[in-house]
Design an enzyme around this catalytic site. Structure first.
Site, short mmCIF file in Angstrom:
data_model
loop_
_atom_site.label_atom_id
_atom_site.label_comp_id
_atom_site.label_asym_id
_atom_site.label_seq_id
_atom_site.Cartn_x
_atom_site.Cartn_y
_atom_site.Cartn_z
N GLY A 10 0.90 -1.22 0.05
CA GLY A 10 -0.04 -0.07 -0.04
C GLY A 10 0.72 1.29 0.10
CG PHE A 11 0.51 6.22 0.16
CD1 PHE A 11 1.39 6.64 -0.62
CD2 PHE A 11 -0.16 6.74 1.36
CE1 PHE A 11 1.83 8.03 -0.13
CE2 PHE A 11 0.09 8.09 1.78
CZ PHE A 11 1.28 8.77 1.10
CG ASP A 31 -0.70 -5.39 -0.37
OD1 ASP A 31 -0.30 -4.36 -0.11
OD2 ASP A 31 -1.65 -5.42 -1.26
CB THR A 95 -11.23 -5.85 4.27
OG1 THR A 95 -12.06 -6.57 3.37
CG2 THR A 95 -9.80 -6.06 4.36
CE1 TYR A 149 -10.78 2.67 7.32
CE2 TYR A 149 -10.94 5.05 7.17
CZ TYR A 149 -10.17 3.80 7.29
OH TYR A 149 -8.83 3.87 7.18
#
Ligand code: UDP
Length: 327
Positions: A10-11, A31, A95, A149
């Site tokens: 990821g970033f 990942d 997730t 979230y």
């Protein structure tokens, strides 16, 4: 040390991997590239201390092996980005909660410390600025998708603390405030790569709502210093730390600043929230971290201001024009 990074492509994970390798550690990334990209780690492939597996943390058998081989785990794998959360709430909830359960459960069997990234989103609609780690979390109604979230990450935090208290597993939780820098994609909603890309291609800059909502943006290189600085800090176990910048800007001023720094001819358009996200969308007005705790623990502070952040994102976007048109 041998570090396992979930969500390492990821970033933030890519920058963290790079920083850990530079410090002489060995890094293994797992990942599934659901929101991450191989581009975030491709420059690390030649390092003898770097390896990766493209697979989901959901693969418990594989994860058990990887946890076995690691000294410590950075758990970053998660569904992120307000846009993604609003569009795919089941994926976000499942997730975020399931993967954290798997990581904590496997790590506790082997007593491997877990450093886990949560989000400033958990403060929700709190108005108790600056947000302190022991302050109340204030969520909106469950029919407003964005709060899914915040709730999922808050449950992750409860889990990390529960494993620390009940099973003695060393865990450290970071609440990352808006983190920005090269290689971040605007595809999942993040405002700076989106506005920079729009400004560079002469398209209108999309400011949501009236643009008076305010944020503090932190350069990812500063963020990863905090994550790395907390390695092996035993007094941090079982605790939560804010990591972010305190330099506040309204989003409309941010858009003006981006136009200015790119010499763009673009205009600003105001897009109603319900058009950008969903009906009844609730934004957070302001979000400023209280940084006392992380400062006291490891002496961390930011080193890059908003202009440097913008310039860095502009330089990266110009360099990789393929990415620039993708958002
Ligand atoms: N935003 C915007 N235009 C965009 C994308 C985002 O005005 O193209 C706004 C968004 O509504 C929020 C702020 O910019 O108020 C920061 O959004 P981002 O998704 O980067 O992070 P958030 O703070 O919402 O987690």
């Amino acid at each position: 040390m041998k570090l396992l990074i979930t969500g390492g492509a990821g970033f933030v994970g890519g920058h963290l991997s790079e920083r850990l390798l530079k410090a002489g550690h060995s890094v293994h990334v797992i990942d599934d590239l659901s929101t991450g990209s191989i581009n975030n780690i491709s420059h690390l492939k030649d390092s003898p201390d770097f390896s990766y597996t493209i697979e989901s943390v959901d693969n418990v058998q594989l994860m058990a092996e990887l946890v076995d081989e690691a000294d410590m785990i950075y758990h970053l794998a998660a569904a992120v980005g307000v846009q993604l959360i609003v569009d795919s709430p089941i994926r976000a909830l499942e997730t975020n909660i399931r993967l954290t359960e798997i990581v904590l459960n496997l790590a506790s069997k082997k007593g491997k410390p877990v450093l886990f990234t949560s989000t400033s989103e958990v403060y929700g609609k709190s108005q108790a600025l600056p947000f302190a780690e022991d302050g109340d979390l204030t969520f909106g109604a469950t029919d407003k998708g964005r709060w899914a979230y915040a709730c999922s990450k808050a449950i992750d935090e409860f889990l990390a603390l529960a494993y620390y208290r009940e099973r003695g597993l060393p865990t450290v939780t970071f609440r990352l405030f808006n983190t920005v820098g090269p290689r971040q994609t605007g595809r999942y909603g993040m405002v700076i790569p989106r506005l920079v890309s729009q400004a560079l291609s002469g398209r209108p800059l999309t400011v949501y709502g009236d643009g008076e909502q305010r944020r503090c943006f932190c350069h990812v290189s500063d963020t990863v210093e905090a994550l790395v600085g907390m390695l092996e800090v035993e007094t941090a176990y079982g605790r939560v730390f804010n990591v972010g910048s305190q330099e506040e800007t309204s989003i409309v001023d941010l858009a003006r600043r981006i136009i200015d720094r790119t010499n763009s001819e673009s205009e600003i358009v105001f897009v109603p929230y319900e058009e950008a996200y969903e009906r009844g969308f609730e934004d957070m007005e302001r979000r400023i971290p209280d940084l006392t705790r992380v400062g006291e623990e490891i002496g961390w502070q930011t080193s890059r201001d908003l202009n440097e952040i913008i310039d860095d994102v502009v330089a990266y976007t110009q360099f990789s024009s393929g990415t620039a048109t993708a958002v």
